[in-house]
Design a protein around this motif. Structure first.
Motif, PDB file in Angstrom:
ATOM      1  N   ALA A 192      11.030  -7.990   5.841  1.00  0.00           N
ATOM      2  CA  ALA A 192      11.308  -9.203   6.624  1.00  0.00           C
ATOM      3  C   ALA A 192      11.630 -10.377   5.709  1.00  0.00           C
ATOM      4  CB  ALA A 192      10.113  -9.525   7.508  1.00  0.00           C
ATOM      5  N   ALA A 193      10.906 -10.485   4.592  1.00  0.00           N
ATOM      6  CA  ALA A 193      11.165 -11.565   3.638  1.00  0.00           C
ATOM      7  C   ALA A 193      12.562 -11.436   3.040  1.00  0.00           C
ATOM      8  CB  ALA A 193      10.108 -11.550   2.530  1.00  0.00           C
ATOM      9  N   ALA A 194      12.939 -10.222   2.664  1.00  0.00           N
ATOM     10  CA  ALA A 194      14.272  -9.999   2.100  1.00  0.00           C
ATOM     11  C   ALA A 194      15.356 -10.329   3.113  1.00  0.00           C
ATOM     12  CB  ALA A 194      14.399  -8.553   1.637  1.00  0.00           C
ATOM     13  N   HIS A 195      15.111  -9.997   4.377  1.00  0.00           N
ATOM     14  CA  HIS A 195      16.087 -10.285   5.439  1.00  0.00           C
ATOM     15  C   HIS A 195      16.349 -11.777   5.565  1.00  0.00           C
ATOM     16  CE1 HIS A 195      18.343  -9.537   9.106  1.00  0.00           C
ATOM     17  NE2 HIS A 195      17.631 -10.471   9.717  1.00  0.00           N
ATOM     18  N   LEU A 196      15.333 -12.591   5.262  1.00  0.00           N
ATOM     19  CA  LEU A 196      15.470 -14.050   5.338  1.00  0.00           C
ATOM     20  C   LEU A 196      15.927 -14.657   4.015  1.00  0.00           C
ATOM     21  CD1 LEU A 196      12.282 -14.981   7.399  1.00  0.00           C
ATOM     22  CD2 LEU A 196      14.639 -14.920   8.219  1.00  0.00           C
ATOM     23  N   GLY A 197      16.142 -13.807   3.004  1.00  0.00           N
ATOM     24  CA  GLY A 197      16.587 -14.301   1.714  1.00  0.00           C
ATOM     25  C   GLY A 197      15.463 -14.701   0.778  1.00  0.00           C
ATOM     26  N   HIS A 198      14.228 -14.344   1.112  1.00  0.00           N
ATOM     27  CA  HIS A 198      13.074 -14.657   0.264  1.00  0.00           C
ATOM     28  C   HIS A 198      12.864 -13.502  -0.717  1.00  0.00           C
ATOM     29  CE1 HIS A 198      11.482 -17.102   3.968  1.00  0.00           C
ATOM     30  NE2 HIS A 198      12.586 -17.623   3.440  1.00  0.00           N
ATOM     31  N   HIS A 199      13.789 -13.346  -1.653  1.00  0.00           N
ATOM     32  CA  HIS A 199      13.795 -12.154  -2.494  1.00  0.00           C
ATOM     33  C   HIS A 199      12.669 -12.135  -3.520  1.00  0.00           C
ATOM     34  CE1 HIS A 199      17.479 -11.010  -0.586  1.00  0.00           C
ATOM     35  NE2 HIS A 199      18.045 -12.154  -0.914  1.00  0.00           N
ATOM     36  N   ALA A 200      12.252 -13.279  -4.011  1.00  0.00           N
ATOM     37  CA  ALA A 200      11.132 -13.309  -4.952  1.00  0.00           C
ATOM     38  C   ALA A 200       9.851 -12.832  -4.271  1.00  0.00           C
ATOM     39  CB  ALA A 200      10.955 -14.713  -5.517  1.00  0.00           C
ATOM     40  N   GLU A 201       9.640 -13.274  -3.046  1.00  0.00           N
ATOM     41  CA  GLU A 201       8.483 -12.820  -2.289  1.00  0.00           C
ATOM     42  C   GLU A 201       8.580 -11.324  -2.020  1.00  0.00           C
ATOM     43  OE1 GLU A 201       6.096 -13.673   1.926  1.00  0.00           O
ATOM     44  OE2 GLU A 201       8.027 -14.674   1.528  1.00  0.00           O
ATOM     45  N   ALA A 202       9.778 -10.862  -1.668  1.00  0.00           N
ATOM     46  CA  ALA A 202       9.975  -9.435  -1.403  1.00  0.00           C
ATOM     47  C   ALA A 202       9.665  -8.611  -2.648  1.00  0.00           C
ATOM     48  CB  ALA A 202      11.408  -9.184  -0.942  1.00  0.00           C
ATOM     49  N   GLU A 203      10.127  -9.077  -3.810  1.00  0.00           N
ATOM     50  CA  GLU A 203       9.847  -8.355  -5.055  1.00  0.00           C
ATOM     51  C   GLU A 203       8.346  -8.215  -5.285  1.00  0.00           C
ATOM     52  OE1 GLU A 203       9.922  -8.764  -9.884  1.00  0.00           O
ATOM     53  OE2 GLU A 203      10.634 -10.423  -8.648  1.00  0.00           O
ATOM     54  N   ALA A 204       7.616  -9.308  -5.130  1.00  0.00           N
ATOM     55  CA  ALA A 204       6.172  -9.282  -5.361  1.00  0.00           C
ATOM     56  C   ALA A 204       5.471  -8.326  -4.396  1.00  0.00           C
ATOM     57  CB  ALA A 204       5.604 -10.692  -5.220  1.00  0.00           C
ATOM     58  N   LEU A 205       5.907  -8.329  -3.150  1.00  0.00           N
ATOM     59  CA  LEU A 205       5.292  -7.465  -2.148  1.00  0.00           C
ATOM     60  C   LEU A 205       5.592  -5.995  -2.413  1.00  0.00           C
ATOM     61  CD1 LEU A 205       6.047  -9.692   0.946  1.00  0.00           C
ATOM     62  CD2 LEU A 205       3.754  -8.966   0.239  1.00  0.00           C
ATOM     63  N   TYR A 206       6.846  -5.699  -2.752  1.00  0.00           N
ATOM     64  CA  TYR A 206       7.198  -4.308  -3.051  1.00  0.00           C
ATOM     65  C   TYR A 206       6.452  -3.813  -4.287  1.00  0.00           C
ATOM     66  CZ  TYR A 206      10.951  -3.848   0.413  1.00  0.00           C
ATOM     67  OH  TYR A 206      11.672  -3.743   1.581  1.00  0.00           O
ATOM     68  N   ARG A 207       6.297  -4.665  -5.298  1.00  0.00           N
ATOM     69  CA  ARG A 207       5.552  -4.270  -6.502  1.00  0.00           C
ATOM     70  C   ARG A 207       4.091  -3.981  -6.168  1.00  0.00           C
ATOM     71  NH1 ARG A 207       8.103  -4.333 -11.194  1.00  0.00           N
ATOM     72  NH2 ARG A 207       9.878  -5.738 -11.519  1.00  0.00           N
ATOM     73  N   ALA A 208       3.519  -4.824  -5.329  1.00  0.00           N
ATOM     74  CA  ALA A 208       2.122  -4.629  -4.946  1.00  0.00           C
ATOM     75  C   ALA A 208       1.938  -3.334  -4.163  1.00  0.00           C
ATOM     76  CB  ALA A 208       1.647  -5.818  -4.116  1.00  0.00           C
ATOM     77  N   ALA A 209       2.944  -2.995  -3.356  1.00  0.00           N
ATOM     78  CA  ALA A 209       2.847  -1.785  -2.529  1.00  0.00           C
ATOM     79  C   ALA A 209       3.081  -0.516  -3.347  1.00  0.00           C
ATOM     80  CB  ALA A 209       3.844  -1.861  -1.378  1.00  0.00           C
ATOM     81  N   ALA A 210       3.972  -0.594  -4.326  1.00  0.00           N
ATOM     82  CA  ALA A 210       4.358   0.591  -5.108  1.00  0.00           C
ATOM     83  C   ALA A 210       3.365   0.839  -6.241  1.00  0.00           C
ATOM     84  CB  ALA A 210       5.769   0.418  -5.652  1.00  0.00           C
ATOM     85  N   GLN A 211       2.141   1.108  -5.868  1.00  0.00           N
ATOM     86  CA  GLN A 211       1.080   1.363  -6.836  1.00  0.00           C
ATOM     87  C   GLN A 211       0.378   2.677  -6.490  1.00  0.00           C
ATOM     88  OE1 GLN A 211       0.581  -0.632  -9.493  1.00  0.00           O
ATOM     89  NE2 GLN A 211       2.113  -2.118  -8.802  1.00  0.00           N
ATOM     90  N   GLY A 212      -0.279   3.270  -7.493  1.00  0.00           N
ATOM     91  CA  GLY A 212      -1.063   4.472  -7.246  1.00  0.00           C
ATOM     92  C   GLY A 212      -0.232   5.602  -6.706  1.00  0.00           C
ATOM     93  N   VAL A 213      -0.691   6.201  -5.608  1.00  0.00           N
ATOM     94  CA  VAL A 213       0.021   7.346  -5.027  1.00  0.00           C
ATOM     95  C   VAL A 213       1.369   6.950  -4.461  1.00  0.00           C
ATOM     96  CG1 VAL A 213      -2.117   8.582  -4.495  1.00  0.00           C
ATOM     97  CG2 VAL A 213      -1.153   7.012  -2.796  1.00  0.00           C
ATOM     98  N   HIS A 214       1.604   5.642  -4.286  1.00  0.00           N
ATOM     99  CA  HIS A 214       2.881   5.161  -3.740  1.00  0.00           C
ATOM    100  C   HIS A 214       3.842   4.681  -4.827  1.00  0.00           C
ATOM    101  CE1 HIS A 214       1.238   5.346   0.337  1.00  0.00           C
ATOM    102  NE2 HIS A 214       0.146   4.749  -0.128  1.00  0.00           N
ATOM    103  N   ALA A 215       3.500   4.912  -6.074  1.00  0.00           N
ATOM    104  CA  ALA A 215       4.311   4.397  -7.178  1.00  0.00           C
ATOM    105  C   ALA A 215       5.721   4.968  -7.193  1.00  0.00           C
ATOM    106  CB  ALA A 215       3.621   4.683  -8.505  1.00  0.00           C
ATOM    107  N   ASP A 216       5.898   6.179  -6.663  1.00  0.00           N
ATOM    108  CA  ASP A 216       7.219   6.818  -6.665  1.00  0.00           C
ATOM    109  C   ASP A 216       7.826   6.894  -5.273  1.00  0.00           C
ATOM    110  OD1 ASP A 216       7.160   7.324  -9.455  1.00  0.00           O
ATOM    111  OD2 ASP A 216       5.861   9.066  -9.104  1.00  0.00           O
ATOM    112  N   ASP A 217       7.317   6.099  -4.348  1.00  0.00           N
ATOM    113  CA  ASP A 217       7.843   6.105  -2.979  1.00  0.00           C
ATOM    114  C   ASP A 217       9.287   5.605  -2.980  1.00  0.00           C
ATOM    115  OD1 ASP A 217       8.527   4.837  -0.323  1.00  0.00           O
ATOM    116  OD2 ASP A 217       6.581   5.704   0.179  1.00  0.00           O
ATOM    117  N   PRO A 218      10.248   6.442  -2.553  1.00  0.00           N
ATOM    118  CA  PRO A 218      11.668   6.054  -2.615  1.00  0.00           C
ATOM    119  C   PRO A 218      11.993   4.780  -1.842  1.00  0.00           C
ATOM    120  CG  PRO A 218      11.452   8.403  -2.212  1.00  0.00           C
ATOM    121  CD  PRO A 218      10.084   7.819  -2.059  1.00  0.00           C
ATOM    122  N   ALA A 219      11.384   4.609  -0.675  1.00  0.00           N
ATOM    123  CA  ALA A 219      11.681   3.415   0.140  1.00  0.00           C
ATOM    124  C   ALA A 219      11.203   2.148  -0.555  1.00  0.00           C
ATOM    125  CB  ALA A 219      11.038   3.548   1.514  1.00  0.00           C
TER     126      ALA A 219
END
Length: 244
Positions: free
Chosen positions: A97-124
């Motif tokens: 949703a943040a990326a859709h509104l052009g808030h790409h820095a926020e989107a980056e931080a959120l995706y980094r936080a999510a892509a941890q542990g067992v989700h580190a290689d999640d393609p989406a």
């Protein structure tokens, strides 16, 4: 006259009840009451009809119309859900949703936080992170993320991922690799985005006649589209045309 007014009031009450019962945003109540009967008709078309018939097309059109009326709605709801329960799913939803509104820095931080542990290689998650990095003019970082994906679609090398890779290659001045990735994505990805971005790439790299032909082909296809599908496709077509 009076029966018509009473009927209109009765319908408005029923629609307001539906809005409250199904958890719609409160702004719909204002629209139904203040702009009756037009407001009621809009609410019925965008909320009741999709609930009744539930088709994919109806849901997509309804979602697009709601975004037009209230473009920050999904972001607000996703943020509330993430603050209440910061799961990977909710973080990913808020990042999108943040990326859709052009808030790409926020989107980056959120995706980094999510892509941890067992989700580190999640393609989406990796694709979302790479897109955010590309929009932040960091193509090298985006490419490094995309290269974690496998070499086939089963492992995440999908047409959208190829398109993101093509844009990253272009940002790094690697035109030949970008061309191959753009072509691969444009031949497989539905919609106009890949076609438009490839045409714009051609225009920027001295292949203006090929780009014009691509825009002409998009113009032909546009005549067969209607409603929200046409509006979205037109926006991508215009992106390509502006590069000429």
């Amino acid at each position: 006259m009076i029966p018509g007014i009473l009927l209109s009031i009765g319908i408005a009450i029923l629609l307001c009840w539906h809005a409250v019962r199904t958890g719609r945003d409160s702004f719909w109540l204002w629209i139904i009451i203040m702009f009756q009967p037009l407001g009621g008709l809009v609410y019925f078309a965008l909320n009741v009809v999709p609930d009744l018939f539930g088709g994919t097309t109806a849901q997509r059109v309804s979602r697009a119309a709601r975004e037009t009326l209230d473009p920050h709605r999904e972001y607000r709801e996703a943020k509330a859900a993430c603050e209440e329960t910061p799961t990977v799913r909710n973080q990913s939803r808020l990042a999108h949703a943040a990326a859709h509104l052009g808030h790409h820095a926020e989107a980056e931080a959120l995706y980094r936080a999510a892509a941890q542990g067992v989700h580190a290689d999640d393609p989406a998650l990796l694709l979302g992170l790479a897109k955010a990095l590309r929009e932040l003019s960091r193509p090298a970082d985006a490419l490094a993320v995309l290269e974690k994906l496998g070499d086939d679609e089963a492992h995440g090398r999908t047409p959208p991922a190829a398109l993101a890779m093509a844009r990253s290659y272009e940002g790094l001045g690697r035109a030949e690799e970008a061309d191959r990735a753009f072509q691969w994505a444009s031949e497989r990805m539905p919609g106009f985005e890949a076609l438009a971005r490839y045409a714009a790439f051609k225009a920027r790299n001295g292949r203006r006649e090929e780009a014009r032909e691509a825009v002409t082909e998009m113009d032909k296809r546009l005549t067969r589209l209607r409603g929200q599908f046409r509006k979205e496709a037109q926006a991508w077509r215009d992106l390509a045309a502006r590069a000429l």
